[in-house]
Each structure stands twice: as C-alpha cells, then as structure tokens.
Design a protein around this motif. Structure first.
Motif, PDB file in Angstrom:
ATOM      1  N   PHE A  69      -6.655   9.258 -16.375  1.00  0.00           N
ATOM      2  CA  PHE A  69      -5.308   9.795 -16.243  1.00  0.00           C
ATOM      3  C   PHE A  69      -4.708   9.452 -14.885  1.00  0.00           C
ATOM      4  O   PHE A  69      -3.563   8.998 -14.788  1.00  0.00           O
ATOM      5  CB  PHE A  69      -5.330  11.309 -16.443  1.00  0.00           C
ATOM      6  N   VAL A  70      -5.470   9.699 -13.820  1.00  0.00           N
ATOM      7  CA  VAL A  70      -4.972   9.435 -12.468  1.00  0.00           C
ATOM      8  C   VAL A  70      -4.652   7.959 -12.292  1.00  0.00           C
ATOM      9  O   VAL A  70      -3.622   7.582 -11.715  1.00  0.00           O
ATOM     10  CB  VAL A  70      -5.997   9.915 -11.423  1.00  0.00           C
ATOM     11  N   THR A  71      -5.509   7.092 -12.800  1.00  0.00           N
ATOM     12  CA  THR A  71      -5.300   5.652 -12.663  1.00  0.00           C
ATOM     13  C   THR A  71      -4.011   5.194 -13.342  1.00  0.00           C
ATOM     14  O   THR A  71      -3.325   4.294 -12.853  1.00  0.00           O
ATOM     15  CB  THR A  71      -6.497   4.883 -13.271  1.00  0.00           C
ATOM     16  N   ASN A  72      -3.651   5.836 -14.450  1.00  0.00           N
ATOM     17  CA  ASN A  72      -2.482   5.414 -15.230  1.00  0.00           C
ATOM     18  C   ASN A  72      -1.179   6.058 -14.772  1.00  0.00           C
ATOM     19  O   ASN A  72      -0.125   5.776 -15.339  1.00  0.00           O
ATOM     20  CB  ASN A  72      -2.709   5.738 -16.708  1.00  0.00           C
ATOM     21  N   GLN A  73      -1.224   6.948 -13.778  1.00  0.00           N
ATOM     22  CA  GLN A  73      -0.014   7.583 -13.276  1.00  0.00           C
ATOM     23  C   GLN A  73       0.483   6.870 -12.020  1.00  0.00           C
ATOM     24  O   GLN A  73      -0.307   6.387 -11.215  1.00  0.00           O
ATOM     25  CB  GLN A  73      -0.280   9.061 -12.951  1.00  0.00           C
ATOM     26  N   PRO A  74       1.818   6.786 -11.847  1.00  0.00           N
ATOM     27  CA  PRO A  74       2.349   6.115 -10.656  1.00  0.00           C
ATOM     28  C   PRO A  74       2.113   6.920  -9.387  1.00  0.00           C
ATOM     29  O   PRO A  74       2.145   8.148  -9.402  1.00  0.00           O
ATOM     30  CB  PRO A  74       3.853   6.002 -10.975  1.00  0.00           C
ATOM     31  N   ASN A  75       1.876   6.213  -8.309  1.00  0.00           N
ATOM     32  CA  ASN A  75       1.787   6.806  -6.971  1.00  0.00           C
ATOM     33  C   ASN A  75       0.730   7.902  -6.866  1.00  0.00           C
ATOM     34  O   ASN A  75       0.897   8.889  -6.169  1.00  0.00           O
ATOM     35  CB  ASN A  75       3.148   7.371  -6.532  1.00  0.00           C
ATOM     36  N   GLN A  76      -0.377   7.741  -7.571  1.00  0.00           N
ATOM     37  CA  GLN A  76      -1.466   8.713  -7.493  1.00  0.00           C
ATOM     38  C   GLN A  76      -2.462   8.314  -6.406  1.00  0.00           C
ATOM     39  O   GLN A  76      -2.742   7.135  -6.203  1.00  0.00           O
ATOM     40  CB  GLN A  76      -2.201   8.804  -8.829  1.00  0.00           C
ATOM     41  N   THR A  77      -2.988   9.309  -5.688  1.00  0.00           N
ATOM     42  CA  THR A  77      -3.988   9.036  -4.668  1.00  0.00           C
ATOM     43  C   THR A  77      -5.361   8.868  -5.314  1.00  0.00           C
ATOM     44  O   THR A  77      -5.658   9.472  -6.345  1.00  0.00           O
ATOM     45  CB  THR A  77      -4.053  10.180  -3.641  1.00  0.00           C
ATOM     46  N   ALA A  78      -6.181   8.049  -4.692  1.00  0.00           N
ATOM     47  CA  ALA A  78      -7.495   7.728  -5.239  1.00  0.00           C
ATOM     48  C   ALA A  78      -8.420   8.946  -5.208  1.00  0.00           C
ATOM     49  O   ALA A  78      -8.270   9.847  -4.374  1.00  0.00           O
ATOM     50  CB  ALA A  78      -8.119   6.585  -4.449  1.00  0.00           C
ATOM     51  N   ILE A  79      -9.359   8.970  -6.127  1.00  0.00           N
ATOM     52  CA  ILE A  79     -10.354  10.031  -6.203  1.00  0.00           C
ATOM     53  C   ILE A  79     -11.636   9.570  -5.513  1.00  0.00           C
ATOM     54  O   ILE A  79     -12.187   8.529  -5.848  1.00  0.00           O
ATOM     55  CB  ILE A  79     -10.663  10.393  -7.666  1.00  0.00           C
ATOM     56  N   SER A  80     -12.092  10.342  -4.551  1.00  0.00           N
ATOM     57  CA  SER A  80     -13.322   9.984  -3.851  1.00  0.00           C
ATOM     58  C   SER A  80     -14.564  10.521  -4.549  1.00  0.00           C
ATOM     59  O   SER A  80     -15.660   9.997  -4.342  1.00  0.00           O
ATOM     60  CB  SER A  80     -13.280  10.520  -2.410  1.00  0.00           C
TER      61      SER A  80
ATOM     62  N   PRO B 160     -21.453  13.865 -10.700  1.00  0.00           N
ATOM     63  CA  PRO B 160     -21.410  12.457 -11.093  1.00  0.00           C
ATOM     64  C   PRO B 160     -20.324  11.714 -10.327  1.00  0.00           C
ATOM     65  O   PRO B 160     -19.189  12.181 -10.250  1.00  0.00           O
ATOM     66  CB  PRO B 160     -21.070  12.530 -12.593  1.00  0.00           C
ATOM     67  N   PRO B 161     -20.632  10.579  -9.728  1.00  0.00           N
ATOM     68  CA  PRO B 161     -19.611   9.841  -8.972  1.00  0.00           C
ATOM     69  C   PRO B 161     -18.593   9.202  -9.919  1.00  0.00           C
ATOM     70  O   PRO B 161     -18.943   8.789 -11.014  1.00  0.00           O
ATOM     71  CB  PRO B 161     -20.419   8.766  -8.248  1.00  0.00           C
ATOM     72  N   PRO B 162     -17.321   9.126  -9.535  1.00  0.00           N
ATOM     73  CA  PRO B 162     -16.322   8.495 -10.395  1.00  0.00           C
ATOM     74  C   PRO B 162     -16.429   6.977 -10.334  1.00  0.00           C
ATOM     75  O   PRO B 162     -16.917   6.420  -9.344  1.00  0.00           O
ATOM     76  CB  PRO B 162     -15.000   8.953  -9.790  1.00  0.00           C
ATOM     77  N   PRO B 163     -15.971   6.284 -11.373  1.00  0.00           N
ATOM     78  CA  PRO B 163     -15.967   4.823 -11.324  1.00  0.00           C
ATOM     79  C   PRO B 163     -14.923   4.317 -10.337  1.00  0.00           C
ATOM     80  O   PRO B 163     -13.978   5.024  -9.987  1.00  0.00           O
ATOM     81  CB  PRO B 163     -15.603   4.422 -12.765  1.00  0.00           C
ATOM     82  N   GLU B 164     -15.083   3.096  -9.874  1.00  0.00           N
ATOM     83  CA  GLU B 164     -14.139   2.514  -8.933  1.00  0.00           C
ATOM     84  C   GLU B 164     -12.810   2.213  -9.627  1.00  0.00           C
ATOM     85  O   GLU B 164     -12.760   1.816 -10.782  1.00  0.00           O
ATOM     86  CB  GLU B 164     -14.714   1.229  -8.330  1.00  0.00           C
ATOM     87  N   THR B 165     -11.699   2.414  -8.901  1.00  0.00           N
ATOM     88  CA  THR B 165     -10.384   2.082  -9.421  1.00  0.00           C
ATOM     89  C   THR B 165      -9.607   1.319  -8.362  1.00  0.00           C
ATOM     90  O   THR B 165      -9.864   1.437  -7.166  1.00  0.00           O
ATOM     91  CB  THR B 165      -9.596   3.345  -9.803  1.00  0.00           C
ATOM     92  N   THR B 166      -8.622   0.554  -8.805  1.00  0.00           N
ATOM     93  CA  THR B 166      -7.835  -0.262  -7.869  1.00  0.00           C
ATOM     94  C   THR B 166      -6.352   0.093  -7.893  1.00  0.00           C
ATOM     95  O   THR B 166      -5.613  -0.295  -6.999  1.00  0.00           O
ATOM     96  CB  THR B 166      -7.988  -1.753  -8.208  1.00  0.00           C
ATOM     97  N   ASP B 167      -5.894   0.827  -8.913  1.00  0.00           N
ATOM     98  CA  ASP B 167      -4.469   1.099  -9.077  1.00  0.00           C
ATOM     99  C   ASP B 167      -4.058   2.437  -8.485  1.00  0.00           C
ATOM    100  O   ASP B 167      -3.199   3.128  -9.024  1.00  0.00           O
ATOM    101  CB  ASP B 167      -4.093   1.063 -10.565  1.00  0.00           C
ATOM    102  N   THR B 168      -4.680   2.830  -7.404  1.00  0.00           N
ATOM    103  CA  THR B 168      -4.339   4.081  -6.738  1.00  0.00           C
ATOM    104  C   THR B 168      -4.218   3.828  -5.245  1.00  0.00           C
ATOM    105  O   THR B 168      -4.664   2.804  -4.725  1.00  0.00           O
ATOM    106  CB  THR B 168      -5.424   5.151  -6.974  1.00  0.00           C
ATOM    107  N   ARG B 169      -3.588   4.757  -4.562  1.00  0.00           N
ATOM    108  CA  ARG B 169      -3.443   4.631  -3.109  1.00  0.00           C
ATOM    109  C   ARG B 169      -4.401   5.585  -2.416  1.00  0.00           C
ATOM    110  O   ARG B 169      -4.841   6.585  -3.000  1.00  0.00           O
ATOM    111  CB  ARG B 169      -2.006   4.936  -2.688  1.00  0.00           C
ATOM    112  N   ALA B 170      -4.716   5.286  -1.181  1.00  0.00           N
ATOM    113  CA  ALA B 170      -5.584   6.162  -0.403  1.00  0.00           C
ATOM    114  C   ALA B 170      -4.845   7.454  -0.077  1.00  0.00           C
ATOM    115  O   ALA B 170      -3.635   7.448   0.183  1.00  0.00           O
ATOM    116  CB  ALA B 170      -6.017   5.464   0.880  1.00  0.00           C
ATOM    117  N   SER B 171      -5.553   8.576  -0.124  1.00  0.00           N
ATOM    118  CA  SER B 171      -4.933   9.851   0.223  1.00  0.00           C
ATOM    119  C   SER B 171      -4.838   9.981   1.735  1.00  0.00           C
ATOM    120  O   SER B 171      -5.556   9.313   2.493  1.00  0.00           O
ATOM    121  CB  SER B 171      -5.742  11.013  -0.354  1.00  0.00           C
TER     122      SER B 171
END
Length: 395
Positions: free
Chosen positions: A171-182, A208-219
């Motif tokens: 969900f976070v990956t598919n939303q605009p301007n979302q900060t990355a999940i650590s 459980p660690p989340p998978p890596e994503t590229t379509d988010t910005r750093a918080s």
C-alpha cells in the motif's frame, strides 16, 4: 502501585533500531499497572481524520467508555491480568488490551517514546494493514497489536500480522509521496480469562523485516514531528477546552492543522497564533502547584453504566475506582505554545522515572493518568447520573 510483570518473547531480532545481530534489549519482562494500561490503551481511541471526533463531547464519551472497560472487566493481580468479559465485550476488550500491552512491550524493548505512536488510518477495507506507525531517529516503522485469551490463537495471529505487514508495504509503495518503511513489528498480548487459567500473561513480539522498495522517499524530522503532534492532539482534545467562539483556536484543532501542513510538505510554524486558547478543564487534584492540567472521566456516568445500574450507589459499588484524572504536563504545553519543536521532539518527562503514588501513572511523553476519589466529584457525578438515567428511561 500494583504492577504486573508481563513476560516478553521475541521470534527474531532484526529490527533496525538494534545493532546487527544483537538480541532484544532487556528481553524478559515489561511491568504495567492499571493506570499505565489505561494510558497506553488510549492510543486505541486515536482518530485524526474527522473533525467531529475531536469535539470534547465525542472524546469524553469514548474515553469514559474505555475507562469503564478497564475498571469493570479487568482484574489486576501481582502476576496476572484476568478478565471475566464475554462475547463482543471480550473481543473489543482484547483489542484494547492488545494495544496497551503491545505498545508497553515496544516502549520497554526499543526505548520508543510513546508520543511517536499514532494510528495508521487509510481509506478502504480491501486490504488489511498494520494499525500503528511510529518514528525513531527519523525512521518510519509500523506496528500491529493483537490480544487474546486463547493460547491456541497466538500463532495464527502472528501469521496474520506477517500478512498485514506485506499488504502495508504494498500500500505504502503504491501511494504518492509516501515515506519509506524501515521496519515492521507486531505483538500478540496473551492474557487470562477466568475460564482459561492454564497459561501466564505474556506478550509475543514478532519482527519480520520489510522487503526493499524504491518508490518511496526517506522520512525526515517533519514526518516525525507530525506524528508527535497527532499524538498530543488526541490528548488535548480531551484535556483542554475547545473554544466556542470563532475568533479563538483550541490546541487540538491548531495541532491538527500544523500536522496536516507538515504531512503536505509545509514547514512547522515559528509562532503560535495570537488567538490560541490553552485553557485546561481541570488541574491535578490535591497537589498544589501541580504541572499537570486536564480533565476527569467518571465511568459511572457513561451511557452504558447508567443503563446497567439502577442507582448511582450501585454503580459506585460495582465499578472499582471509577474516576480518572487525565492530564498533560504544562512543560509539554509550553513547548507546543512556543513552537519549540526540537525540544518537543527530545522531551522526556522526568516524572516518568520516579516511583509514583498508588493509582498514578506518568508516561515519558508527559501524560498523567490518576485514580481520584473526591467528595466534590462524587456529588457532581451523582447528579449527572440521576439526570442522564431519567432522560434515557424516558426515551
């Protein structure tokens, strides 16, 4: 103050807040009291999306209902947390207990200040997402809490949390301007029912660690500050007055606007509006020069109590310690009013580290929850009970 040592177990230790390969710090026991549970469980009431839920009337009704649940359906002993609730009440109570014990475990194991937690509210119900997000060191994390009185339900709940983690990440990956999940964490609080006493109360932490994503910005710090302001916004909605005149602005509404601006990319204000109202509804009783300002909640005068008990005296006899004072430290309010955001982010209430009087809890975020027995409050509540019961029976 009666405190329950709740055992904490962990399925793994890959959380980014830990050093690589380290075990969970202080793994073992998280101690909670009835008042601590009330303060932590209040996170369950957070609702930042709709302005009508920030009114005092709506907030008071919700908090009073929460207070009644803890006072009526939970028994605190030296080693256990036990309930006699059944059916829908047990389901709802388990949800709130899950929040309280889960956040208590996170707070103890990862040193996350309580003011970093807020509900993760999203539109739609097509996917199951994690309930809470929190920030630490400008990193964004998610946490799911669950509670149960059935030992056989724990593993299934752990599996469900893992699935919710995956759907939240998507969900976070598919939303605009979302900060990355650590990182994503979860907790299952297991406590006793009077009919199921063959296990001890404990919290299972899963990580459980989340998978890596590229379509988010750093918080960043603005994201963390928005989360903190939402936390205090929910308390100020209950503890401080909401002005009735248009030219005045209440703390809860102002913080809601500041947080929304931060979430949309605007900067935090450098000064509070001149018409900001910071009047609390009450001061901590029987403590001269107290730093804590807030309000009272009486579990006897909620709608459910008025319908359940024929008289005020019966409600008083059946509900243990029904009156709670909820307050926010003036130190926090002064930081907010002065727009001293860096100091607010670093704030830690020194009272949280001291031994407290029985029935009193002070969180590190500056929130006080205190059981109160006052003749003045009892007289006012008796009148309110009689009046409300007359109205409800007439309907």
């Amino acid at each position: 103050m009666t405190q329950i040592p709740i055992n904490v177990e962990a399925s793994c230790s890959q959380h980014p807040l830990l050093k690589q390969g380290a075990a969970l710090p202080r793994i073992g026991r998280t101690r909670v009291s009835q008042q601590r549970l009330f303060t932590l469980g209040s996170l369950w009431l957070q609702d930042n999306k709709k302005a009508q839920f920030r009114t005092y009337k709506a907030t008071q009704a919700a908090w009073s209902f929460l207070d009644m649940r803890y006072a009526t359906y939970l028994t605190f002993s030296a080693q256990q947390l036990t309930t006699d609730a059944d059916s829908e009440m047990l389901t709802d109570l388990s949800e709130v207990v899950g929040v309280a014990l889960g956040v208590a475990a996170m707070n103890a194991q990862f040193d996350v200040n309580l003011n970093r937690f807020r509900k993760f509210a999203t539109p739609g119900v097509a996917t199951r997402r994690l309930d809470f997000e929190y920030y630490s060191n400008n990193q964004r994390f998610f946490h799911e809490t669950k509670g149960t009185t059935h030992a056989t339900s724990v593993q299934g709940m752990c599996n469900a949390i893992d699935d919710q983690k995956q759907q939240t990440q998507t969900f976070v990956t598919n939303q605009p301007n979302q900060t990355a999940i650590s990182g994503c964490t979860g907790s299952v609080a297991q406590y006793r029912h009077v009919n199921r006493t063959n296990f001890i109360s404990q919290v299972t932490l899963i990580d459980p660690p989340p998978p890596e994503t590229t379509d988010t910005r750093a918080s960043g710090e603005s994201d963390e500050l928005a989360c903190v302001l939402r936390y205090y916004q929910n308390f100020y909605a209950a503890t401080h007055s909401s002005p009735q005149r248009d030219r005045l602005v209440g703390l809860a509404d102002w913080l809601a606007g500041v947080a929304s601006g931060l979430e949309e990319g605007r900067r935090a204000p450098l000064a509070a509006p001149a018409n900001l109202r910071i009047n609390a509804r009450a001061t901590e009783p029987d403590v001269p020069d107290s730093l804590y300002r807030g309000t009272y909640f009486d579990a006897r005068v909620g709608k459910r109590s008025v319908l359940a008990y024929a008289t005020f005296e019966e409600a008083s006899a059946r509900i243990a310690a029904p009156v709670t004072f909820l307050g926010v430290s003036q130190e926090v309010t002064e930081l907010v009013q002065g727009c001293r955001w860096d100091e607010l982010l670093a704030y830690f209430d020194p009272g949280a580290a001291t031994e407290h009087r029985d029935g009193t809890d002070i969180s590190e975020s500056g929130i006080m929850s205190k059981r109160v027995d006052s003749d003045e409050i009892n007289a006012s509540s008796r009148s309110a009970f009689v009046q409300m019961r007359r109205i409800l029976l007439r309907k």
